[in-house]
Design a protein around this motif. Structure first.
Motif, PDB file in Angstrom:
ATOM      1  N   ILE A   7     -27.633  71.865  52.967  1.00  0.00           N
ATOM      2  CA  ILE A   7     -27.647  71.703  51.518  1.00  0.00           C
ATOM      3  C   ILE A   7     -29.037  72.021  50.985  1.00  0.00           C
ATOM      4  O   ILE A   7     -30.044  71.590  51.555  1.00  0.00           O
ATOM      5  CB  ILE A   7     -27.276  70.251  51.136  1.00  0.00           C
ATOM      6  N   LEU A  24     -28.874  62.160  51.458  1.00  0.00           N
ATOM      7  CA  LEU A  24     -28.014  63.153  52.118  1.00  0.00           C
ATOM      8  C   LEU A  24     -28.364  63.308  53.598  1.00  0.00           C
ATOM      9  O   LEU A  24     -27.476  63.555  54.416  1.00  0.00           O
ATOM     10  CB  LEU A  24     -28.082  64.491  51.382  1.00  0.00           C
ATOM     11  N   TYR A  29     -26.499  65.390  56.744  1.00  0.00           N
ATOM     12  CA  TYR A  29     -26.697  66.767  56.279  1.00  0.00           C
ATOM     13  C   TYR A  29     -28.130  67.218  56.537  1.00  0.00           C
ATOM     14  O   TYR A  29     -29.061  66.410  56.537  1.00  0.00           O
ATOM     15  CB  TYR A  29     -26.402  66.871  54.780  1.00  0.00           C
ATOM     16  N   VAL A  31     -31.037  68.946  54.844  1.00  0.00           N
ATOM     17  CA  VAL A  31     -31.370  69.153  53.442  1.00  0.00           C
ATOM     18  C   VAL A  31     -32.702  69.880  53.303  1.00  0.00           C
ATOM     19  O   VAL A  31     -33.707  69.473  53.881  1.00  0.00           O
ATOM     20  CB  VAL A  31     -31.446  67.796  52.691  1.00  0.00           C
ATOM     21  N   VAL A  51     -23.889  74.349  50.293  1.00  0.00           N
ATOM     22  CA  VAL A  51     -23.960  73.678  48.994  1.00  0.00           C
ATOM     23  C   VAL A  51     -25.369  73.814  48.423  1.00  0.00           C
ATOM     24  O   VAL A  51     -26.354  73.672  49.152  1.00  0.00           O
ATOM     25  CB  VAL A  51     -23.614  72.170  49.114  1.00  0.00           C
ATOM     26  N   LEU A  53     -27.354  72.022  45.232  1.00  0.00           N
ATOM     27  CA  LEU A  53     -27.349  70.990  44.191  1.00  0.00           C
ATOM     28  C   LEU A  53     -28.576  71.255  43.338  1.00  0.00           C
ATOM     29  O   LEU A  53     -29.707  71.178  43.838  1.00  0.00           O
ATOM     30  CB  LEU A  53     -27.416  69.601  44.832  1.00  0.00           C
ATOM     31  N   THR A 113     -22.424  61.647  46.902  1.00  0.00           N
ATOM     32  CA  THR A 113     -22.010  61.872  48.297  1.00  0.00           C
ATOM     33  C   THR A 113     -20.540  62.283  48.375  1.00  0.00           C
ATOM     34  O   THR A 113     -20.168  63.101  49.212  1.00  0.00           O
ATOM     35  CB  THR A 113     -22.283  60.628  49.173  1.00  0.00           C
ATOM     36  N   ILE A 116     -20.430  65.956  47.297  1.00  0.00           N
ATOM     37  CA  ILE A 116     -20.981  66.782  48.382  1.00  0.00           C
ATOM     38  C   ILE A 116     -19.933  66.938  49.481  1.00  0.00           C
ATOM     39  O   ILE A 116     -19.684  68.046  49.971  1.00  0.00           O
ATOM     40  CB  ILE A 116     -22.289  66.175  48.950  1.00  0.00           C
ATOM     41  N   LYS A 117     -19.292  65.843  49.865  1.00  0.00           N
ATOM     42  CA  LYS A 117     -18.263  65.892  50.909  1.00  0.00           C
ATOM     43  C   LYS A 117     -17.122  66.818  50.501  1.00  0.00           C
ATOM     44  O   LYS A 117     -16.663  67.641  51.298  1.00  0.00           O
ATOM     45  CB  LYS A 117     -17.728  64.483  51.191  1.00  0.00           C
ATOM     46  N   SER A 119     -17.247  69.312  48.372  1.00  0.00           N
ATOM     47  CA  SER A 119     -17.707  70.707  48.330  1.00  0.00           C
ATOM     48  C   SER A 119     -17.840  71.285  49.734  1.00  0.00           C
ATOM     49  O   SER A 119     -17.544  72.463  49.959  1.00  0.00           O
ATOM     50  CB  SER A 119     -19.020  70.824  47.556  1.00  0.00           C
TER      51      SER A 119
END
Length: 193
Positions: A7, A24, A29, A31, A51, A53, A113, A116-117, A119
């Protein structure tokens, strides 16, 4: 780490970057962070993410600009926009531009969260679908090659046969004949009826 667990978070507020990265990362994840559009573009050119963000309002170029750039590069990456200045118009604009979701600040971290999950799941489904489509195309090509090869074999058999062979439709109209048929009956195949 898996590509689908990566991400990129883009925001010009360092504290928000740190908080989101910590949350995250604890969720498992990988990040990466960027503080503006240009940093994000550079990171996106060097690495792949499932992803992104991003804050909408940033100095110089906006999160919508980043979304547009990402869509030109890769339609599969889920882009989630966040803003402290929420409006129905900005949310609709984000969705029209292809955003996966739109979050308002201050962020609800349980919602973050969850989004995110979702996506990541979408990204994985798109990747799986793409893989299956590639497999299907390969299988179609292989099947096409086999059909063409078999057609050539049958044509060779038909052309080398020492007997007259004809094919007809359901009304007994001649569709094809082999060279031996033409040799025996000449070019006027109407004599066969």
């Amino acid at each position: 780490m898996e590509h689908n667990k990566r991400i990129l978070v883009v925001d010009d507020e360092h504290m928000i970057l740190k908080i989101i990265k910590d949350i995250l990362s604890k969720e498992g994840y990988e990040v990466s962070t960027a503080t503006n559009y240009n940093n994000a573009i550079k990171i996106l050119e060097e690495s792949s993410f499932s992803v992104v963000l991003t804050d909408i309002r940033m100095p110089e170029r906006s999160g919508i600009d980043l979304l547009t750039h990402i869509r030109q590069l890769n339609e599969e990456v889920s882009v989630i926009l966040m803003t402290g200045f929420a409006s129905l118009d900005s949310a609709m604009d984000a969705v029209k531009q292809g955003a996966f979701d739109y979050l308002t600040k201050p962020l609800d971290f349980s919602k973050l969260t969850k989004v995110i999950k979702q996506s990541i799941e979408k990204f994985e489904l798109v990747q799986k679908n793409k893989h299956l489509m590639n497999q299907l195309q390969e299988m179609n090509l292989t099947l096409e090659e086999k059909v063409n090869e078999r057609s050539r074999e049958l044509k060779n058999i038909l052309n080398s046969a020492n007997e007259a062979i004809i094919t007809t439709d359901t009304n007994l109209v001649i569709n094809r004949s082999n060279p031996k048929t033409k040799e025996i009956f000449g070019s006027d195949l109407s004599l066969i009826h």
